[in-house]
Write an enzyme that holds these catalytic residues in place. Structure first.
Site, mmCIF file in Angstrom:
data_model
loop_
_atom_site.group_PDB
_atom_site.id
_atom_site.type_symbol
_atom_site.label_atom_id
_atom_site.label_comp_id
_atom_site.label_asym_id
_atom_site.label_seq_id
_atom_site.Cartn_x
_atom_site.Cartn_y
_atom_site.Cartn_z
ATOM 1 C CB THR A 74 -0.929 -0.003 1.240
ATOM 2 O OG1 THR A 74 -1.800 -1.132 1.138
ATOM 3 C CG2 THR A 74 -1.741 1.272 1.333
ATOM 4 C CG ASN A 153 -6.480 -7.480 -6.057
ATOM 5 O OD1 ASN A 153 -6.304 -6.707 -6.996
ATOM 6 N ND2 ASN A 153 -7.389 -7.266 -5.135
ATOM 7 C CB THR A 245 14.093 4.037 12.461
ATOM 8 O OG1 THR A 245 14.500 5.299 12.998
ATOM 9 C CG2 THR A 245 15.116 2.970 12.797
ATOM 10 C CB CYS A 334 -16.994 -1.884 -2.305
ATOM 11 S SG CYS A 334 -15.299 -2.457 -2.351
HETATM 12 N N1 PMP Z 1 -1.768 -4.380 -4.457
HETATM 13 C C1 PMP Z 1 -2.411 -5.546 -4.614
HETATM 14 C C2 PMP Z 1 -2.722 -6.014 -6.005
HETATM 15 C C3 PMP Z 1 -2.791 -6.293 -3.510
HETATM 16 O O1 PMP Z 1 -3.439 -7.443 -3.670
HETATM 17 C C4 PMP Z 1 -2.488 -5.796 -2.216
HETATM 18 C C5 PMP Z 1 -2.870 -6.563 -0.957
HETATM 19 N N2 PMP Z 1 -4.197 -6.953 -0.880
HETATM 20 C C6 PMP Z 1 -1.815 -4.578 -2.103
HETATM 21 C C7 PMP Z 1 -1.462 -3.903 -3.245
HETATM 22 C C8 PMP Z 1 -1.479 -3.979 -0.769
HETATM 23 O O2 PMP Z 1 -0.365 -4.616 -0.179
HETATM 24 P P1 PMP Z 1 -0.138 -4.544 1.419
HETATM 25 O O3 PMP Z 1 -1.127 -5.470 2.026
HETATM 26 O O4 PMP Z 1 1.285 -5.036 1.578
HETATM 27 O O5 PMP Z 1 -0.283 -3.141 1.825
#
Ligand code: PMP
Length: 389
Positions: A74, A153, A245, A334
């Site tokens: 993220t 995803n 850090t 959603c």
């Molecule tokens: N991008 C995709 C395509 C994901 O599937 C996810 C996690 N669901 C993320 C970004 C976010 O990654 P994180 O959980 O490490 O913040």
């Protein structure tokens, strides 16, 4: 840990014993602050350096790019998009391309950029494929950034990212390509060179590393041209692009999981492909499952299968399966074409009513064919039971 059937590996994976061991060993011994100038600091900095090199190797970086450690996928996505849009020197263009159905950690920063006056344009996807004509048509000279995931995803669709890179190279002199490879990493072979990207997002907890850790890989040209600005300000860690850090134990454990996964990639892909095939055969071989439709993209990562159920809400099925120790996820409920962009399932072409009845099965290489058979039996029984209501 018991007899559970965990088929939600795209949500997260269990940390591997090797990664856990690495974490504990670094946490116990190299606990200095990597920014400290003394020996303990140097040791911790050395751990980070090794981890960066290991991860760079797994993504085929031979050009000396920079691996910036972040708190996960993220944050890496946010840094890529906001950091690029706000880079100095400012670029004249205001257009950002993306694919329909990106993860929220791409869609939401793009929505914030839209509020700031950037023009966000979605490349449509049809049946899990980026529209090749739209890629060419939408690659106009005012594009400064394109953000396209490598594997979706929700559906497992594997997108033709190199086609986007080629269109940008032809027509968009200021554009950088960002690829969210969170779901592709250790599931399909790729390299930053074959993708043609300038920024690449990775997440540790999807590949048996610790949670709360990830990385943004940055091409040397982007660093040289100051094509990325920080979004976190402070002590100037991570090449000044991500203050705070660092967490050497987590970074080392992430790198350990990545190195192990990389050397076993072809066996893992073969195993995941076998599980996927077993599931599809199981569905077509059981008349009780004839109402279940697999949403199959033409090119795909083998660990994700999206299934639309016959008039049963995905959440209802998720809870029914969970009560039996079988764990899957519901498709993105959603749905639709909201203010923040198109959902993954509607981008695939599913109407909202189908999206609400869609579950996602996602495998790990540690799952077994017997678990797939047990899953099919549990699904068939629950469909028969729930159909009575
Ligand atoms: N991008 C995709 C395509 C994901 O599937 C996810 C996690 N669901 C993320 C970004 C976010 O990654 P994180 O959980 O490490 O913040």
């Amino acid at each position: 840990m018991g007899n559970e059937i965990y088929f939600d590996n795209s949500a997260t994976t269990r940390i591997s014993e090797e990664a856990l061991k690495t974490y504990l060993s670094v946490a116990r011994s190299e606990y200095g602050n990597p920014s400290s100038l003394h020996g303990m600091g140097k040791d911790a900095e050395g751990v980070l350096k090794d981890a960066r090199q290991s991860i760079a190797r797994t993504i085929g970086d031979t050009a000396g790019g920079t691996v910036l450690f972040t708190s996960g996928g993220t944050e890496a996505n946010n840094l890529a998009l906001l950091g690029r849009a706000h880079a100095k020197p400012r670029f004249k263009g205001k257009t950002i391309l993306t694919s329909a159905g990106e993860h929220a950690s791409v869609k939401m920063p793009l929505a914030a950029l839209a509020d700031q006056g950037f023009r966000i344009v979605e490349i449509p996807t049809v049946g899990g494929r980026l529209d090749p004509e739209a890629i060419v048509k939408l690659a106009t000279p005012d594009v400064i950034l394109a953000s396209v995931m490598l594997v979706n995803n929700e559906t497992g669709a594997l997108y033709d990212v190199p086609a986007v890179a080629a269109a940008l190279r032809r027509s968009c002199p200021d554009a950088i390509l960002h690829v969210d490879a969170t779901q592709a990493y250790m599931k399909v072979p790729f390299s930053v060179k074959t993708l043609g990207c300038g920024l690449l997002t990775l997440s540790s907890h999807k590949i048996e590393g610790p949670k709360g850790t990830g990385a943004l890989w940055v091409d040397p040209g982007v660093i040289r041209n100051r094509g990325l600005s920080p979004i976190l300000f402070g002590g100037g860690q991570e090449a000044g692009l991500r203050s705070g850090t660092e967490d050497p134990p987590s970074c080392a454990a992430f790198a350990k999981a990545a190195s192990i996964g990389f050397s076993a990639l072809s066996e893992r892909v073969a195993r995941l492909t076998e599980l996927r095939q077993r599931l599809l055969s199981g569905l077509s071989g059981d008349p009780r499952l004839s109402g279940v439709r697999a949403n199959l993209p033409p090119t795909f990562a083998p660990h994700i299968v999206s299934l639309t159920l016959p008039r049963i809400k995905s959440e209802t099925m998720l809870h029914a399966l969970s009560a039996r120790g079988v764990y899957v996820s519901s498709g993105s409920a959603c749905s639709s074409h909201g203010k923040h962009g198109t959902s993954a399932l509607s981008a695939f072409g599913l109407p909202d009513s189908d999206a609400d009845a869609t579950i996602r099965v996602s495998f790990s290489h540690r799952n077994t064919p017997e678990q797939v058979d047990l899953f099919c039996e549990a699904l068939a029984e629950e469909i028969s039971r729930l159909a009575r209501f």
